[in-house]
Design a protein around this motif. Structure first.
Motif, PDB file in Angstrom:
ATOM      1  N   ALA A  90     -16.267 -10.107  -8.608  1.00 30.41           N
ATOM      2  CA  ALA A  90     -15.101  -9.785  -9.540  1.00 30.41           C
ATOM      3  C   ALA A  90     -13.837  -9.710  -8.935  1.00 30.41           C
ATOM      4  N   HIS A  91     -13.582  -9.914  -7.704  1.00 35.42           N
ATOM      5  CA  HIS A  91     -12.415  -9.887  -7.053  1.00 35.42           C
ATOM      6  C   HIS A  91     -11.751  -8.577  -7.153  1.00 35.42           C
ATOM      7  N   ALA A  92     -12.696  -7.533  -7.005  1.00 37.53           N
ATOM      8  CA  ALA A  92     -12.274  -6.389  -7.334  1.00 37.53           C
ATOM      9  C   ALA A  92     -11.603  -5.653  -5.512  1.00 37.53           C
ATOM     10  N   GLU A  93     -10.650  -4.903  -5.826  1.00 39.93           N
ATOM     11  CA  GLU A  93     -10.003  -4.483  -4.403  1.00 39.93           C
ATOM     12  C   GLU A  93     -10.130  -2.820  -4.507  1.00 39.93           C
ATOM     13  N   ALA A  94     -10.103  -2.494  -3.211  1.00 37.84           N
ATOM     14  CA  ALA A  94     -10.539  -0.904  -3.039  1.00 37.84           C
ATOM     15  C   ALA A  94      -9.348  -0.303  -2.465  1.00 37.84           C
ATOM     16  N   ILE A  95      -8.853   0.950  -2.892  1.00 38.85           N
ATOM     17  CA  ILE A  95      -7.843   1.863  -2.269  1.00 38.85           C
ATOM     18  C   ILE A  95      -8.382   3.198  -2.051  1.00 38.85           C
ATOM     19  N   VAL A  96      -8.227   3.910  -0.991  1.00 38.57           N
ATOM     20  CA  VAL A  96      -8.894   5.181  -0.619  1.00 38.57           C
ATOM     21  C   VAL A  96      -7.960   5.855   0.185  1.00 38.57           C
ATOM     22  N   VAL A  97      -7.667   7.051  -0.131  1.00 38.00           N
ATOM     23  CA  VAL A  97      -6.839   8.132   0.754  1.00 38.00           C
ATOM     24  C   VAL A  97      -7.741   9.371   0.900  1.00 38.00           C
ATOM     25  N   LEU A  98      -7.866   9.770   2.178  1.00 38.75           N
ATOM     26  CA  LEU A  98      -8.318  10.888   2.712  1.00 38.75           C
ATOM     27  C   LEU A  98      -7.252  11.885   3.394  1.00 38.75           C
ATOM     28  N   GLU A  99      -7.510  13.151   3.350  1.00 32.93           N
ATOM     29  CA  GLU A  99      -6.559  14.115   4.073  1.00 32.93           C
ATOM     30  C   GLU A  99      -7.359  15.422   4.460  1.00 32.93           C
TER      31      GLU A  99
END
Length: 275
Positions: A90-99
């Motif tokens: 589906a041409h999805a993209e991922a973004i993840v931020v960890l702290e």
């Protein structure tokens, strides 16, 4: 138009040496034209493996959920991979931020929980602009009354309204809405991506190392890497070598140049488990 499905996660007792407690926000960017098809295909996938109607899938199911006892070991890994294959199609993209919650915040926010929300939305807005798009964010609405976890929605909406020191958000992100994750397979997929990424960095060794390689191609690359761009671990100075060992990045980028990794003198120079 893009739809962004977002969820948060926490790792309170990481097992990776030197890793302190983490909070995370992450999710998926879905092209509007792919939305109906990918939702239908995820629904059919869940039916094919036996999920009762209305049962959700999660990265870390609780004992009272069907998935906990009925989709285990390699069957669970195979299911996760099929979910991720559908997202890729589906041409999805991922973004993840960890702290790391014991470090100073990156944006001046009062808490790490709010800080990761701001950094996540900055990256979403930047990606939307890079692709000349606008988007709407959908977050999980936990069942029952208001709770500490439900603060996530308020933090997202507030950050969009205010913008940040570095990025104006409202021109790219048109609004923030919520829905119960039980009603959205894409919110469940956001939980899978965020939960698996947080688990991998915290040191979980049962499922995350096998599943994350199928998540990694969903992270859009910028200047040849994902670390610090679509996958962010704060603070970089402490954890940047993990971008090399866990996310397969070759360069640590600090504009306008990239430095080969692993970086000598930083933690994890000799490997992901050698702080």
């Amino acid at each position: 138009m893009k739809l962004i499905f977002a969820d948060d996660a926490a790792q309170r007792r990481p097992t990776r040496p030197g890793m302190r407690p983490l909070v995370a926000v992450g999710g998926l960017i879905i092209p509007g034209e792919s939305l109906s098809r990918v939702q239908d295909r995820l629904e059919q996938l869940c039916a094919d493996v036996g999920f009762p109607k209305g049962e959700e899938f999660k990265w870390s199911p609780s004992r009272n959920q069907w998935m906990y006892g009925n989709l285990v070991r390699e069957d669970r890994r195979a299911f996760y991979r099929r979910v991720l294959a559908e997202l890729s199609d589906a041409h999805a993209e991922a973004i993840v931020v960890l702290e790391d919650v014991e470090s100073s915040t990156a944006t001046g926010c009062a808490s790490a929980q709010e800080d990761v929300v701001v950094m996540f939305l900055e990256r979403i807005a930047n990606r939307l602009r890079d692709t000349r798009n606008q988007g709407i964010v959908v977050t999980d609405r936990p069942g029952g009354g208001r709770s500490e976890e439900d603060q996530f929605l308020d933090d997202c909406a507030g950050a969009v309204e205010r913008g940040t020191r570095f990025v104006a958000l409202r021109d790219a992100i048109l609004g923030v809405y919520s829905a119960p994750s039980t009603l959205s397979r894409l919110l469940q997929a956001a939980d899978l991506i965020t939960g698996c990424t947080a688990a991998l960095f915290s040191g979980e060794a049962k499922f995350a190392p096998d599943v994350f390689p199928d998540i990694r191609p969903l992270f859009p690359r910028k200047l040849g890497r994902i670390g610090g761009a679509s996958l962010k671990v704060h603070p970089d100075y402490r954890y940047c070598n993990l971008y090399h060992w866990l996310a397969a990045d070759e360069l640590f980028v600090r504009y306008p140049m990239g430095v080969p990794m692993p970086l000598a003198g930083r933690p994890y120079f000799h490997g992901p488990d050698e702080f």
